[in-house]
Design an enzyme around this catalytic site. Structure first.
Site, short mmCIF file in Angstrom:
data_model
loop_
_atom_site.label_atom_id
_atom_site.label_comp_id
_atom_site.label_asym_id
_atom_site.label_seq_id
_atom_site.Cartn_x
_atom_site.Cartn_y
_atom_site.Cartn_z
N HIS A 286 32.40 41.82 37.78
CA HIS A 286 32.09 40.45 37.33
C HIS A 286 33.42 39.70 37.33
O HIS A 286 34.46 40.30 37.02
CB HIS A 286 31.57 40.40 35.91
CG HIS A 286 30.29 41.14 35.64
ND1 HIS A 286 30.24 42.47 35.37
CD2 HIS A 286 29.02 40.69 35.57
CE1 HIS A 286 28.98 42.82 35.14
NE2 HIS A 286 28.21 41.77 35.26
N ASP B 135 35.40 40.36 34.21
CA ASP B 135 35.96 41.71 33.97
C ASP B 135 37.35 41.80 34.56
O ASP B 135 38.24 42.40 33.98
CB ASP B 135 35.21 42.85 34.68
CG ASP B 135 33.74 42.76 34.62
OD1 ASP B 135 33.23 42.35 33.57
OD2 ASP B 135 33.09 43.11 35.62
#
Ligand code: XUL
Ligand code: CO
Length: 435
Positions: free
Chosen positions: A100, A103
């Site tokens: 993501h 992240d």
């Protein structure tokens, strides 16, 4: 700098080894049904669980030891994690990864700063990919953590939030494109509702479809050729999520003219949360020619949450590999371990045990599925079970050559049908013969 100095590259040592840091079954270059295990399985590690999951649960804070992480949202810290992650990929022999946007890079004070941080980390990921040959299976945008998305992202009642989500999707597609990603996933973490008392469901679904159409247009505009996926999940964090299962996703995509642009990324724990088996969800997707990729984990039926556990259940991995082999293998997709260690497994070496176990379980699943296919008894049983549709009246039914009137005449003349046993127990015994 080495971040896992005690751990060597994990190698295949065969089923008899007593070494917990070795593969018993995953032998990357071993050929099964004409392809190597590595080509069949296309393992991926999720950045979020490996690098960012602190192993908190609703009752307690995180336990994971991450000595390399200074706990700040600095870009330097994010850049350092790239080195740690690629050492992990190298030592486990996992060829792909997924991320993501939030992240890999921090969400900072404003969107411009967050975008700039993302670009910096993406540049470093690109270098690490080049140096190691590792590849990006798919990227995605995190549209569910920040409080602005508490009431949805693409389905938010607020246009400004929709725009922010769209901006994040654009940047995440750009990042995926730059990194040569083979796919891009949409998991609608907050695309659902907590109560219908405040919700215009029709409008929210129209908006979600709009966002996906914009993504399709953008993909074409920049020449991104990766596959788009939707990942079904029925609930958690929302009470009811619109992409609740494979059938609901397919219906949504069809209704809004998106089916040709999307495939499904099916996750085991989401299937069970939806009250289905993984094999059911994979079969629904594959039947629609829309099985793209797999989030390979499992749930705990006693807890009933999305526990994202590592897949170690052989019945489960056999089911998955039967469907994957049956559709001729992955193209852009793969097996992404969307799984985290238990809160009690807080040491860095547990990351390795967890992935070794998942990889071995899938290697066995692959070998067993291939043996089942070579044997042919299941296939022959199912074929035989439907053979009354191969000729005569059944063939006419399938071809649409008869209607209710003709069938009424046939039933009147034929009398009470005699049906053979479904032989479930015999088939369950047969399956156990292969395990
Ligand atoms: C959440 C989940 C996500 C998606 C990507 O349950 O599975 O991690 O895979 O957003
Ligand atoms: Co997932």
């Amino acid at each position: 700098m080495e971040y896992f100095p005690e751990i060597q590259k994990i190698r295949y040592e065969g089923p008899k080894t007593k070494n917990p840091f070795a593969f018993r079954h995953y032998n990357p270059d071993e050929v099964v049904e004409g392809k190597t295990m590595r080509e069949h399985l296309r393992f991926a590690a999720p950045y979020w669980h490996c690098m960012r999951n602190e192993l908190a649960d609703p009752f307690g804070q995180g336990t994971a030891l991450m000595p390399w992480d200074d706990g700040t949202t600095s870009v330097d810290n994010a850049l350092k994690r790239v080195d740690v992650f690629f050492e992990f990929l190298d030592k486990t022999g996992i060829d792909f990864y997924c991320f993501h946007d939030r992240d890999i890079a921090p969400e900072l004070n404003d969107l411009a700063a967050s975008n700039a941080a993302l670009e910096k980390v993406v540049a470093k990921l690109g270098e690490a990919q080049k140096a190691t040959g590792k590849k990006l299976l798919w990227g995605t945008a995190c549209l569910f953590t920040h409080p602005r998305y508490a009431q949805g992202a693409g389905t938010s009642p607020y246009a400004e939030v929709f725009a922010y989500a769209a901006a994040q999707v654009k940047a995440a597609i750009d990042a995926t494109h730059v990194l040569g990603g083979e796919g891009y996933t949409f998991w609608g973490g907050r695309e659902g509702y907590a109560t219908l008392l405040n919700t215009d469901m029709k409008r929210e679904l129209d908006h979600l479809a709009r966002l996906l159409h914009m993504a399709v247009d953008y993909k074409k505009a920049i020449g991104f050729e990766g596959q788009f996926y939707i990942e079904p999940k029925p609930r958690e964090p929302t009470t009811h999520q619109y992409d609740s299962d494979a059938a609901a996703c397919l219906n949504f995509l069809r209704e809004y003219g998106l089916l040709e642009h999307f495939k499904l990324n099916i996750e085991t724990n989401h299937a069970t949360l939806a009250g289905h088996s993984m094999r059911h969800e994979l079969t629904v997707a594959a039947n629609a020619n829309a099985l793209g990729s797999i989030d390979a984990n499992r749930g705990d039926l006693l807890l009933g949450w999305d526990t994202d556990q590592f897949p170690t259940d052989l019945y489960g991995t056999v089911d998955v590999m039967l469907i994957v082999l049956g559709m001729g293998g992955f193209t852009t997709g793969g097996l992404n371990f969307d799984a985290k260690r238990r809160r009690e497994s807080h040491e860095p070496e547990d990351l390795f045990h967890a992935h070794i176990g998942g990889m071995d379980a899938f290697a066995r699943g692959l070998k067993i599925a291939a043996a089942i296919r070579a044997d042919g008894r299941f296939e022959a049983f199912v074929r035989k079970r439907y053979r009354s549709f191969d000729s005569g009246l059944g063939a006419k039914i399938e071809k649409g050559e008869v209607g209710l009137k003709e069938l009424s005449e046939a039933a009147l003349a034929g009398g009470e049908p005699k049906i053979p046993s479904g032989r479930q127990e015999m088939l369950e015994n047969l399956l156990n013969d292969f395990l």
